[in-house]
Design an enzyme around this catalytic site. Structure first.
Site, short mmCIF file in Angstrom:
data_model
loop_
_atom_site.label_atom_id
_atom_site.label_comp_id
_atom_site.label_asym_id
_atom_site.label_seq_id
_atom_site.Cartn_x
_atom_site.Cartn_y
_atom_site.Cartn_z
N CYS A 9 19.00 -7.31 50.03
CA CYS A 9 18.31 -8.21 49.10
C CYS A 9 17.61 -7.40 48.00
CB CYS A 9 17.30 -9.05 49.88
SG CYS A 9 16.18 -10.01 48.84
N SER A 10 17.96 -7.68 46.77
CA SER A 10 17.35 -6.95 45.65
C SER A 10 15.85 -7.18 45.56
CB SER A 10 18.03 -7.31 44.33
OG SER A 10 17.82 -8.68 44.02
#
Length: 119
Positions: A9-10
């Site tokens: 997840c960025s």
């Protein structure tokens, strides 16, 4: 601070990088590998002052498969779903040692977390 972290997840990676870059000691909890217990999730929800549906990733295909849009707003049932399917939990969640918590998905919230970490 503890970060409920998903390495793919960025937003999770950004939170980690911002916190560590500011010199904040961070413990990463890979919550997909080490899901929260019902009690832990209830404690986090209380700290966030949110209901379980407020931290549910409703855009996930799994949410549609489980029919969560039609699930009655029964906190116990929702907590059980999130514990059983932790990938539905919004990320990243940041927990401070003094009991505060944030869903740190945006710059403003990250700034708030950083300010809290600095005291």
């Amino acid at each position: 601070m503890e970060v409920w972290f998903n390495p793919s997840c960025s937003k999770s990676r950004t939170a980690r990088d911002e916190l560590t870059g500011a010199g904040v000691e961070v413990t990463l909890r890979r919550y997909l590998d080490e899901p929260p217990t019902e009690a832990e999730l209830r404690d986090v929800l209380a700290a966030l002052r949110l209901q379980p549906w407020d931290v549910t990733r409703m855009s996930e295909p799994l949410a549609r498969e489980l029919g969560l849009r039609d699930l009655p707003r029964d906190a116990d049932a929702w907590v059980r779903v999130l514990v059983e399917h932790p990938r539905l939990i919004q990320r990243p969640i940041v927990l401070s040692g003094d009991g505060r918590a944030w869903v740190a998905r945006d710059g403003g919230t990250l700034a708030e977390v950083l300010a809290a970490a600095r005291g």
